[in-house]
Design an enzyme around this catalytic site. Sequence first.
Site, PDB file in Angstrom:
ATOM      1  N   ARG A 119      -5.013  -7.334  -5.982  1.00 19.39           N
ATOM      2  CA  ARG A 119      -3.959  -8.321  -5.711  1.00 19.39           C
ATOM      3  C   ARG A 119      -4.536  -9.627  -5.160  1.00 19.39           C
ATOM      4  NH1 ARG A 119       0.824  -5.329  -2.623  1.00 19.39           N
ATOM      5  NH2 ARG A 119       1.861  -7.309  -3.079  1.00 19.39           N
ATOM      6  N   ASP A 319      11.774  -6.770  -4.085  1.00 19.11           N
ATOM      7  CA  ASP A 319      11.237  -5.415  -4.283  1.00 19.11           C
ATOM      8  C   ASP A 319      12.211  -4.497  -5.015  1.00 19.11           C
ATOM      9  OD1 ASP A 319       8.911  -6.145  -2.991  1.00 19.11           O
ATOM     10  OD2 ASP A 319       9.649  -5.540  -1.018  1.00 19.11           O
TER      11      ASP A 319
HETATM   12  C1  S3P Z   1       7.188  -8.676   2.362  1.00 21.83           C
HETATM   13  C2  S3P Z   1       7.410  -9.737   1.544  1.00 21.83           C
HETATM   14  C3  S3P Z   1       7.507  -9.631   0.090  1.00 21.83           C
HETATM   15  C4  S3P Z   1       7.765  -8.182  -0.330  1.00 21.83           C
HETATM   16  C5  S3P Z   1       6.883  -7.195   0.384  1.00 21.83           C
HETATM   17  C6  S3P Z   1       7.101  -7.296   1.883  1.00 21.83           C
HETATM   18  C7  S3P Z   1       7.073  -8.910   3.813  1.00 21.83           C
HETATM   19  O1  S3P Z   1       6.284 -10.017  -0.466  1.00 21.83           O
HETATM   20  O2  S3P Z   1       7.578  -8.043  -1.711  1.00 21.83           O
HETATM   21  O3  S3P Z   1       7.179  -5.875  -0.027  1.00 21.83           O
HETATM   22  O4  S3P Z   1       7.141  -7.936   4.588  1.00 21.83           O
HETATM   23  O5  S3P Z   1       6.926 -10.070   4.206  1.00 21.83           O
HETATM   24  P1  S3P Z   1       5.975 -11.584  -0.831  1.00 21.83           P
HETATM   25  O6  S3P Z   1       5.980 -12.315   0.441  1.00 21.83           O
HETATM   26  O7  S3P Z   1       4.623 -11.554  -1.438  1.00 21.83           O
HETATM   27  O8  S3P Z   1       7.061 -11.958  -1.762  1.00 21.83           O
END
Ligand code: S3P
Length: 659
Positions: A119, A319
């Site tokens: 990632r 998600d």
């Molecule tokens: C999260 C933010 C989201 C989400 C992840 C949890 C967080 O990711 O997809 O499961 O806890 O801040 P992104 O900030 O990359 O969108």
Amino acid sequence: MRSGGASPLKGDITVPGDKSISHRALMLSSQALGTTTISGLLEGDDVLNTAKALQHLGVNIRQSNHVWEVDGVGIGGLAESDSVLDMGNSGTSTRLLMGLLSAYPFTTFFTGDDSLRSRPMGRVVTPLAQMGAKVTARTGMKLPLSLTGSPDSMPIDYHLPVASAQVKSAILLAGLNTPGITTVVEPQPTRDHTENMLRYFGFKVKTEKMDDGAVSVSVRGYQKPEYENRTLTVPGDPSSAAFVIVAALICPHSSVFIRNVCVNLLRTGLITTLIEMGAKIELHNERDVAGEPVADILVVHSPLKGITVPASRVPSMIDEYPILAVAAAFAEGVTVMEDLAELRVKESDRLSAILESLQACGVEASAEGDTLSVTGGKPRGGATIKTRFDHRIAMSFLIMGMATAQPVTVDDVTSIQTSFPNFVNLINGIGGHIRDLRNPTVRRHHEPLVVAVDGPAASGKGTLARRIAEHFNLEYLDTGSLYRAVGMKIVYAGKEPSDVKAAEEAARSIDAEDLANPRLRQERIGQAASIVSAFPEVRQALLDFQRKFAGSSRGAVLDGRDIGTVVCPKADFKFFVTATLYARAKRRHRELQGQGIEVIFESVLDDLRERDERDEKRSIAPLRPSEDAFIIDSSTHDADAVFDLVRQVILRKYPALAA
Ligand code: S3P
């Protein structure tokens, strides 16, 4: 695992703690003053990795009976880790910790599992490098990487190129440890748990909405938080509740009540979307818990219609697209989901995982650029899904299999541990039929059944346990009567209930006859029982008796307060019956009146409140549901309904017992 042929889903449940809030609870507690006590923390692998990493960084973290305590080291108080931080599967842990560490003058090494190592980390490295951190990473800014923080960290004013709560949070955490004001502008609002929790700890954070819909968030570095020794309760995860919600929507005649779910508007895009599709979903009892909106959710099976889900909704349901795609496969017409580019960089390339899996199940689905279209109907299923070590893909397609014509198999469920460890038990507990193909539960008739029923005073657990015993022809033990018997022996020997030695001796001499003594019901014996039951020596002495009873060749039902957690942790079924204090007091009051005993309602209420407190606070075997218990709230169901639910749960797992 294979999922197929679910019954109507019925239940009154809770889901594990919110993952995003759990990570932040641990990280921000480490920056706070004093000891923070956290309950409801998600104990999934991702969050445990955050805890482990913080411990490596010198933070004292303890857990006992699922209550976590974190000793804050304060801003600037973390120490260099002497080993590589392995963040497992967790992007949130990695990115937020990178932010937290970006102003420390030492180097931290991060790595993770195959999925996390693929990632992109560039999105956090860019702003953190502007603040002064130095990062060395693999090609494509991927893990493993090393981050050396800067002692002269500079505040920045950063416009996020993609809406990402993780990147926003990383910058804010770096800003906490940087002189001056650090500002993040996000093009669309994303989950604001970091901001909410910072405020809960008494840090000042400024949030401003701009005319174009963007949001600016600022934090000043080196603040001293206003509060110390905070207590924090993590609400249920809406992203986990999402699986139950969609399961109930697609399985006919279902109705499920999910308590205590975080309903922060920046997380509830799925609920909005499903309601637009025709879902019957209601929020009840909306309240605020530690700075987050929380509610109970009622969801009832509903026919769904396809809709277009606008790009603006992506941040609030980022998600949930895999499970929305499953719902869409059962909806009438086409569901179009716009602007899903971010799905490509989640735990897997989720866009292609969804597409490939839906198509394998016979669903017409296509992706054009980053837009996904799904044509709903009556999906065939009958496929084996490659989950790519992505928990949300694994869970989504196990849910799909509950309503497809043929069962759906997923190749690997280990990833589910990262976010929803009791997923399979919970779903099977409300009517799902998910089987482990390597280790099928085959119940042989010669294995006696053991059922644990726990709950607070006057919850109705005794009535329930007796009915289960009668119905399934099992032995029955009211373990409360054991403590009463100990109390009785002491009181009638003229001794004080507080005499631990005497109580322990009495506990060792209990036999079946004592349990039939009518004196056990006396009020003063009840009070003595409540005192002796808090002695570890007494509980230990009674363990043998209870376990022997549970081993009865006919099978047994035991009711009490620690049967599922301590006495029979391997029971075939664990039920935890609760009800609001008020409902239980009403019930007890009515019962006493029925026996011709006149007491005022308020004193019954006070009495129960005190007993609850004693039960919950005692250091040994405190009252709490076992993690794999099926929780039933009897305030909203009468005894018949509760029994009926329990009977169904048992028969669903062991249909042969119907005979
Ligand atoms: C999260 C933010 C989201 C989400 C992840 C949890 C967080 O990711 O997809 O499961 O806890 O801040 P992104 O900030 O990359 O969108």
